[in-house]
Design a protein around this motif. Structure first.
Motif, PDB file in Angstrom:
ATOM      1  N   MET A  63      47.009   3.291  18.887  1.00 12.78           N
ATOM      2  CA  MET A  63      48.275   4.002  18.730  1.00 12.78           C
ATOM      3  C   MET A  63      48.456   5.127  19.754  1.00 12.78           C
ATOM      4  O   MET A  63      49.587   5.575  19.981  1.00 12.78           O
ATOM      5  N   TYR A  64      47.379   5.549  20.400  1.00 12.17           N
ATOM      6  CA  TYR A  64      47.500   6.577  21.436  1.00 12.17           C
ATOM      7  C   TYR A  64      47.395   5.986  22.845  1.00 12.17           C
ATOM      8  O   TYR A  64      47.300   6.736  23.819  1.00 12.17           O
ATOM      9  N   ASP A  65      47.394   4.681  22.922  1.00 14.03           N
ATOM     10  CA  ASP A  65      47.357   3.990  24.211  1.00 14.03           C
ATOM     11  C   ASP A  65      48.793   3.679  24.628  1.00 14.03           C
ATOM     12  O   ASP A  65      49.455   2.824  24.047  1.00 14.03           O
ATOM     13  N   PHE A  66      49.281   4.394  25.644  1.00 13.80           N
ATOM     14  CA  PHE A  66      50.690   4.274  26.042  1.00 13.80           C
ATOM     15  C   PHE A  66      51.032   2.893  26.590  1.00 13.80           C
ATOM     16  O   PHE A  66      52.181   2.457  26.510  1.00 13.80           O
ATOM     17  N   ASP A  67      50.043   2.206  27.163  1.00 14.25           N
ATOM     18  CA  ASP A  67      50.302   0.889  27.733  1.00 14.25           C
ATOM     19  C   ASP A  67      50.396  -0.197  26.657  1.00 14.25           C
ATOM     20  O   ASP A  67      51.100  -1.190  26.832  1.00 14.25           O
ATOM     21  N   LYS A  68      49.700  -0.002  25.557  1.00  9.95           N
ATOM     22  CA  LYS A  68      49.662  -1.031  24.513  1.00  9.95           C
ATOM     23  C   LYS A  68      50.659  -0.769  23.381  1.00  9.95           C
ATOM     24  O   LYS A  68      51.137  -1.709  22.742  1.00  9.95           O
ATOM     25  N   VAL A  69      50.935   0.500  23.136  1.00 13.28           N
ATOM     26  CA  VAL A  69      51.894   0.860  22.088  1.00 13.28           C
ATOM     27  C   VAL A  69      52.980   1.729  22.716  1.00 13.28           C
ATOM     28  O   VAL A  69      52.741   2.890  23.061  1.00 13.28           O
ATOM     29  N   SER A  70      54.149   1.148  22.868  1.00 12.96           N
ATOM     30  CA  SER A  70      55.251   1.857  23.523  1.00 12.96           C
ATOM     31  C   SER A  70      55.761   3.004  22.648  1.00 12.96           C
ATOM     32  O   SER A  70      55.398   3.121  21.466  1.00 12.96           O
ATOM     33  N   LYS A  71      56.637   3.814  23.217  1.00 15.01           N
ATOM     34  CA  LYS A  71      57.176   4.974  22.499  1.00 15.01           C
ATOM     35  C   LYS A  71      57.944   4.540  21.252  1.00 15.01           C
ATOM     36  O   LYS A  71      57.786   5.130  20.173  1.00 15.01           O
ATOM     37  N   SER A  72      58.779   3.507  21.378  1.00 16.29           N
ATOM     38  CA  SER A  72      59.570   3.040  20.236  1.00 16.29           C
ATOM     39  C   SER A  72      58.673   2.409  19.167  1.00 16.29           C
ATOM     40  O   SER A  72      58.882   2.610  17.965  1.00 16.29           O
ATOM     41  N   THR A  73      57.677   1.639  19.623  1.00 18.44           N
ATOM     42  CA  THR A  73      56.740   1.028  18.678  1.00 18.44           C
ATOM     43  C   THR A  73      55.948   2.103  17.943  1.00 18.44           C
ATOM     44  O   THR A  73      55.687   1.991  16.737  1.00 18.44           O
ATOM     45  N   PHE A  74      55.585   3.158  18.660  1.00 19.61           N
ATOM     46  CA  PHE A  74      54.826   4.240  18.050  1.00 19.61           C
ATOM     47  C   PHE A  74      55.641   4.912  16.943  1.00 19.61           C
ATOM     48  O   PHE A  74      55.112   5.251  15.877  1.00 19.61           O
TER      49      PHE A  74
END
Length: 208
Positions: free
Chosen positions: A105-116
Motif C-alpha cells: 500500500m505504500y508502493d507508489f508503482d503498485k498501488v496508485s493514488k486512486s487505488t490507495f
C-alpha cells in the motif's frame, strides 16, 4: 502324392499361423493386464501425494507476482457493491489479494493514488485485527519520517542532539525489512509515504 503332401504342408502352415496369432493375442492380453495392475498400484501409492501437489500449487500461487490492475479491480468491485442498492453482489473476498494490497500500500508503482484512497476505505470497513495492524504500520512509517525530518532540520546543531535523534530512529525502525529501500528514496518520495501514512491514521481515527 506329391500334390497331397503339398496340401497337407500348406494346411500345417495355416494351423501354425493360427496358433501364432492366438499366442500373440494371449501375450497382448497378459501385457494389458500387467499394465492395468501397475496402473492401479500407482493409483494406490499416489493417494498420499495430492496434498504435496496442492502445497506445491499453493506455493507457486503465493509467490506469483500479482498484476496491480487486478488488485485495483478487486477494490473497485468492492466499492461498487458497497455503494449499490442492488441485492446482487459481485465482489468476493480474496485473502491473497487483500494481503498483497496491504503489503504494497505504500508502493507508489503498485498501488496508485486512486487505488490507495479506496484501499483506505476498505481497511476502515475491515476487521479489528486488520485495522490495528494497518494502524501500527502507519504509525511506524509516520514516526520514521518525522524523526528523519527532525534530523534534517537540526543539521548543524549540537552533535549530541543529532545522536539522540539517530538513536531513536534506529530503535523504532531496526526491525523493519524495508529500511534500506526507504533510505534510498528521495525527499519527495519520503514525503509521499508520510502523507499516505497520515491519511491512514486520520481515516481510522474518524471511524472510532
Amino acid at each position: 502324392m506329391g500334390a497331397g503332401k503339398s496340401k497337407k504342408h500348406r494346411k500345417k502352415q495355416r494351423i501354425a499361423k493360427h496358433v501364432v496369432e492366438s499366442q500373440t493375442r494371449k501375450k497382448q492380453e497378459d501385457a494389458e493386464k500387467q499394465l492395468l495392475a501397475a496402473s492401479e498400484g500407482d493409483g494406490e501409492t499416489s493417494t498420499t501425494t495430492p496434498d504435496d501437489d496442492n502445497e506445491s500449487k499453493k506455493s507457486t500461487k503465493n509467490t506469483k507476482t500479482k498484476d496491480p490492475a487486478e488488485a485495483a479491480s478487486y477494490l473497485t468491485l468492492w466499492n461498487l457493491d458497497r455503494n449499490s442498492e442492488s441485492t446482487t453482489k459481485n465482489w468476493k473476498f480474496n485473502k491473497n489479494t487483500q494481503s498483497w494490497l496491504l503489503r504494497h500500500m505504500y508502493d507508489f508503482d503498485k498501488v496508485s493514488k486512486s487505488t490507495f484512497g479506496t484501499l483506505v476505505d476498505y481497511v476502515c470497513q475491515g476487521g479489528d485485527k486488520t485495522r490495528l495492524r494497518v494502524e501500527e504500520e502507519a504509525k511506524r512509517r509516520a514516526r520514521r519520517y518525522k524523526e528523519w525530518e527532525k534530523k534534517q532540520q537540526k543539521e548543524g546543531d549540537a552533535e549530541q542532539d543529532e545522536d539522540d535523534v539517530a538513536d531513536e530512529t534506529k530503535d523504532d525502525t531496526s526491525s523493519s525489512p524495508d529500511d534500506e529501500e526507504w533510505n534510498q528514496l528521495d525527499d519527495h518520495d519520503k514525503r509521499k509515504e508520510y502523507k499516505r501514512a497520515r491519511k491512514v491514521l486520520d481515516s481510522l481515527k474518524e471511524q472510532q
